[in-house]
Design an enzyme around this catalytic site. Structure first.
Site, PDB file in Angstrom:
ATOM      1  N   ASP A 158      37.740  25.954  16.277  1.00  0.00           N
ATOM      2  CA  ASP A 158      36.801  26.979  16.741  1.00  0.00           C
ATOM      3  C   ASP A 158      36.091  27.680  15.586  1.00  0.00           C
ATOM      4  O   ASP A 158      36.721  28.154  14.632  1.00  0.00           O
ATOM      5  CB  ASP A 158      37.540  28.019  17.583  1.00  0.00           C
ATOM      6  CG  ASP A 158      36.590  28.834  18.429  1.00  0.00           C
ATOM      7  OD1 ASP A 158      35.824  29.623  17.865  1.00  0.00           O
ATOM      8  OD2 ASP A 158      36.602  28.671  19.664  1.00  0.00           O
ATOM      9  N   SER A 213      31.321  28.351  18.917  1.00  0.00           N
ATOM     10  CA  SER A 213      32.237  28.128  20.024  1.00  0.00           C
ATOM     11  C   SER A 213      31.449  27.838  21.310  1.00  0.00           C
ATOM     12  O   SER A 213      30.536  27.033  21.310  1.00  0.00           O
ATOM     13  CB  SER A 213      33.174  29.334  20.183  1.00  0.00           C
ATOM     14  OG  SER A 213      34.257  29.049  21.042  1.00  0.00           O
TER      15      SER A 213
END
Length: 383
Positions: A214, A52
């Site tokens: 993500d 991320s």
């Protein structure tokens, strides 16, 4: 001029987790570590693994692995001059226009060429990454022994697997485990956009005809990538925050709002799996300590992995509430619609507040937390 020192042969890895704007804290920790290392040294973490927003930070370091000081300085400058507009469209017309176009898209025919939809449009982030990242330098640093490998983890929405894209020396082979795989790749901005696509908040990204989001979502074993890349020691900068007593919710008679529940979900995605994986690693290390060292050497794969974890000493939510006024008006209106106000009840604000004032506060917090543990960090990194 003295030649720059490399850490060739070192098995030390840096692992940076996700957390949106909270990742500014990681930069503060890294800034403190530069104070322990001479200016002419390369990065002390030849193995870099990120997920991320942490993937963006590790990739920036990989681009400047030949000079750790320069890499951290550039990274710190970016975070300290950040605005929400550089990450996602944030004025009122753009915010609500994006929502309206998303609603209209639901009426499209199945054969129509659809684009990924989400709460916010983070196209500005793609432009920023391509502007500040020189991805060609990653291979150069690998060839010159400043860097061993870089990995970026994303979640495959098509298969439900956690995919680690890695760029490394040729001796690193792909791996395939239950619900997770490692695939060689030339890391670019699309991998970073995919890894940092917070679920529902930012749109998914298409890579090789599959859709990714993500990296923290399906990442059941965050320690797996650096271990597969050869790490024997892993330095981890996490984002698990303490809950400060003054903001405890035990006596709140009201049910949790949508934003509070969303914040809990994000906290679980970004920190809980790391904690459980660390517990599992400690149990394995304890078990291995009971096995004769000679037998361990004969059996490939049986090795102890040392870890050092540093987490923030203060509540990000409480800090974010102090900087609520810096949010663009359009984002304030959007967040108000799901119950996010200028209070520390929800974690959602601290993930989306990409503002230089808030980020600078987190950088200072990270610097102070790392400086307080200087002796421990020096010992772990053998500095």
């Amino acid at each position: 001029m003295a030649s720059k020192k490399t850490y060739k042969g070192s098995k030390t890895s840096l692992l940076l987790t996700g957390g949106g704007a909270r990742a500014a804290y990681q930069v503060g920790v890294l800034s403190a570590i530069t104070k322990f290392i001479p200016r002419n040294h390369g990065i002390p973490f030849p193995i870099l693994s990120g997920t991320s927003a942490g993937a963006i930070n590790t990739t920036a370091l990989a681009c400047y692995a030949s000079c750790f000081h320069l890499g951290v300085k550039k990274l710190e400058w970016i975070w300290k001059n950040l605005t929400c507009e550089k990450i996602y469209h944030s004025n009122s017309s753009q915010v609500f226009g994006n929502l309206f176009s998303g609603m209209l898209a639901t009426f499209q025919a199945d054969y129509a060429n659809r684009t990924a939809r989400s709460l916010l449009n983070n196209d500005p982030l793609r432009g920023l990454l391509n502007q500040v990242m020189d991805f060609k330098r990653i291979d150069v640093n690998i060839l010159n022994d400043y860097l061993s490998s870089l990995s970026v983890t994303a979640s495959n929405y098509t298969t439900g697997d956690s995919i680690t894209f890695f760029q490394s020396a040729s001796h690193i082979k792909p791996w395939h485990r239950a619900k997770r795989r490692g695939e060689p790749a030339q890391i670019n901005s699309e991998h970073l956009m995919a890894s940092a696509a917070i679920p529902l908040v930012f749109p998914s990204v298409k890579i090789r005809k599959q859709h990714f989001g993500d990296g923290s979502i399906h990442q059941l074993s965050p320690l797996s990538p650096p271990i597969h890349l050869g790490a024997k020691r892993i330095f981890i900068i996490g984002v698990e925050q303490p809950k400060e007593p003054m903001h405890a919710m035990e006596n709140n008679p009201h049910p949790p709002t949508i934003s509070t529940i969303a914040g809990h979900m994000l906290d679980s995605v970004f920190s809980d799996t790391l904690q459980s994986d660390l517990e599992r690693l400690h149990r394995i290390n304890n078990t291995l300590s009971l096995i004769d060292e000679e037998k361990r050497r004969k059996k490939e794969g049986l090795q102890q992995i040392d870890t050092f974890v540093i987490n923030p000493s203060h509540d990000f939510n409480a800090i974010a509430a102090e900087y609520y006024s810096y949010l663009p008006f359009g984002i304030k209106m959007l967040l108000r619609s799901v119950g996010v106000k200028n209070d520390p009840e929800s974690s959602l604000l601290s993930y989306l507040l990409f503002d230089k004032h808030f980020c600078s506060h987190l950088i200072k917090l990270g610097f102070d937390d790392a400086a307080a543990k200087e002796d421990e960090i020096r010992a772990f990194l053998s500095l």
